[in-house]
Design a protein around this motif. Sequence first.
Motif, mmCIF file in Angstrom:
data_model
loop_
_atom_site.group_PDB
_atom_site.id
_atom_site.type_symbol
_atom_site.label_atom_id
_atom_site.label_comp_id
_atom_site.label_asym_id
_atom_site.label_seq_id
_atom_site.Cartn_x
_atom_site.Cartn_y
_atom_site.Cartn_z
ATOM 1 N N ASN A 139 42.826 48.675 35.826
ATOM 2 C CA ASN A 139 43.015 47.843 37.016
ATOM 3 C C ASN A 139 42.032 48.176 38.133
ATOM 4 O OD1 ASN A 139 45.286 46.130 36.302
ATOM 5 N ND2 ASN A 139 46.498 47.999 36.267
ATOM 6 N N SER A 142 37.071 44.326 37.929
ATOM 7 C CA SER A 142 37.260 43.100 37.160
ATOM 8 C C SER A 142 36.967 43.255 35.673
ATOM 9 C CB SER A 142 36.412 41.961 37.748
ATOM 10 O OG SER A 142 35.111 42.390 38.027
ATOM 11 N N ARG A 230 38.707 42.394 23.900
ATOM 12 C CA ARG A 230 38.831 41.188 24.741
ATOM 13 C C ARG A 230 37.439 40.837 25.268
ATOM 14 N NH1 ARG A 230 38.450 37.399 26.767
ATOM 15 N NH2 ARG A 230 39.605 36.336 28.399
ATOM 16 N N GLU A 252 45.722 31.900 27.906
ATOM 17 C CA GLU A 252 46.406 33.189 27.981
ATOM 18 C C GLU A 252 46.473 33.899 26.639
ATOM 19 O OE1 GLU A 252 48.140 30.611 31.277
ATOM 20 O OE2 GLU A 252 47.434 30.338 29.215
ATOM 21 N N LYS A 363 43.416 33.567 35.718
ATOM 22 C CA LYS A 363 44.170 33.874 34.496
ATOM 23 C C LYS A 363 43.409 34.855 33.598
ATOM 24 C CE LYS A 363 46.514 29.371 33.870
ATOM 25 N NZ LYS A 363 46.595 28.222 32.930
ATOM 26 N N GLN A 366 43.230 38.196 35.062
ATOM 27 C CA GLN A 366 44.566 38.638 35.490
ATOM 28 C C GLN A 366 44.568 39.118 36.942
ATOM 29 O OE1 GLN A 366 44.680 41.061 31.711
ATOM 30 N NE2 GLN A 366 46.824 40.449 31.738
ATOM 31 N N THR A 368 45.628 39.248 40.778
ATOM 32 C CA THR A 368 46.920 39.174 41.444
ATOM 33 C C THR A 368 46.966 38.039 42.471
ATOM 34 O OG1 THR A 368 47.101 41.577 41.243
ATOM 35 C CG2 THR A 368 48.635 40.487 42.755
ATOM 36 N N PHE A 442 44.565 43.489 40.241
ATOM 37 C CA PHE A 442 44.783 42.919 38.911
ATOM 38 C C PHE A 442 46.150 43.339 38.374
ATOM 39 C CE2 PHE A 442 40.359 43.690 39.785
ATOM 40 C CZ PHE A 442 39.788 42.450 39.535
ATOM 41 N N ASP A 443 46.743 42.468 37.559
ATOM 42 C CA ASP A 443 48.042 42.740 36.920
ATOM 43 C C ASP A 443 47.823 42.819 35.417
ATOM 44 O OD1 ASP A 443 49.529 42.611 39.356
ATOM 45 O OD2 ASP A 443 49.375 40.433 39.283
ATOM 46 N N ARG A 444 47.499 43.992 34.937
ATOM 47 C CA ARG A 444 47.170 44.145 33.514
ATOM 48 C C ARG A 444 48.140 45.100 32.827
ATOM 49 N NH1 ARG A 444 40.937 44.761 35.251
ATOM 50 N NH2 ARG A 444 40.391 42.567 35.242
#
Length: 444
Positions: A139, A142, A230, A252, A363, A366, A368, A442-444
């Motif tokens: 997090n 990026s 990814r 997603e 998206k 991810q 926030t 970020f929300d990972r």
Amino acid sequence: MDKILIKNAVVVNEGTQFKADILLQGNIILKIDKDISDTTAKVIDVEGNYVLPGVIDDQVHFREPGLTHKGNIETESRAAIAGGITSFMEQPNTIPQTTTIKKLEEKFNMASKTSYANYSFLFGGTNDNLEELKKLDRNACSGVKLFLGSSTGNMLVDNEEVIEKIFKNTEMVISAHCEDESTIRENIAKYKGLYGDDIPIKYHPIIRSAEACYLSSSKAIALAKKTGARLHVFHVSTGIETALFRNDIPLEKKKITAEVCLHHLWFSDVDYESKGTLIKWNPAVKTANDRELLWKALLDDRIDVVATDHAPHTLEEKDNVYTKAPSGGPLVQHALPAMLEKCKEGKIPLEKVVEKMCHNPAKLFQITKRGFIREGYFADLVVVNRDDPWKVDKKNIFYKCGWSPFEGATFNSKISHTFVNGHLAYENGIFSEQRNAQRLTFDR
């Protein structure tokens, strides 16, 4: 906290358009509804103009540190908000390169003092910094950037064993510049043998060929499938590459995604005659057929994101023979207006532009609470007048380098207001002296 009430908006968000008012409080969108009334709020009547989420540009080169004669975080983020871009992700090929956690945090510190737009940075992978990359919190920024083809800054990663280890050892998005180096070197040698350093610019898309792009991107995708990494393929420039990407599953669920840049959607090889090295990019602008296939893949969702690859150079640097003219050009101020022009031409729906430039980067990385107009989200908003023609010229260009490949073009849509975290940062050519940018989370 201060409140702002945006009245009489046509909100473009999540595939729809609807009339609404938007109430902002502090950094946040507090309420979206019809006929909101709040006597404590400052009212801005947008008179039926469009309100979009702030654009998130996942690929820019703002040149700081080390190359600040071309641009810097302050000047280029300022130009970005004039173009409706409220968040950016900057690349690691600066001087020094962003290849250690220490250098990454130094960049964040710079941006915290000078940026007009929300910011994050990509960590550069190299042939010899795998152990440092392993220490990077998922997090922290990026993502990771790999240059699998050479470009400005000489950050080429060409050790295949190292590349596979990087793919296996990060949970973050790996963004890749894909061009096959051996193919490019052979082509340069051939054309230097014919012309010396003064190779006609029309050969640029032949030197940095479709074959070079496809060889590299297909190889990276095969490795991502093998390792489960990814992967996000930056600046897809050829029609043949579009067959490598899927559109049968939602974003997603994709492990492999793709980005196209504005210049590959706008220009083609016929423009080299009039624009010369001003449109010299890596990967190269290619044929009109490639451009049409890129549009097709964007519209059918094989390509997920539209970005700029904003990469300013001075005119003096650009005005050189082929081998000495650097690749790249400034685009953040004009990317959204150019895409809105394509809306006006019927090439792409406005809702699709918002999806590709706002929703999908949020998206994909991810991020926030950004990229959408939703209650409780950060108030990054852009007001667009779709019927206010203006001509690009040096008098209204905000880039430090002072030029644009769009000079002389007329755009019919104009950005009138840009809000960054609820603060009116830009209004009709005037910038606020206050900056309210934040580090992206970020929300990972």
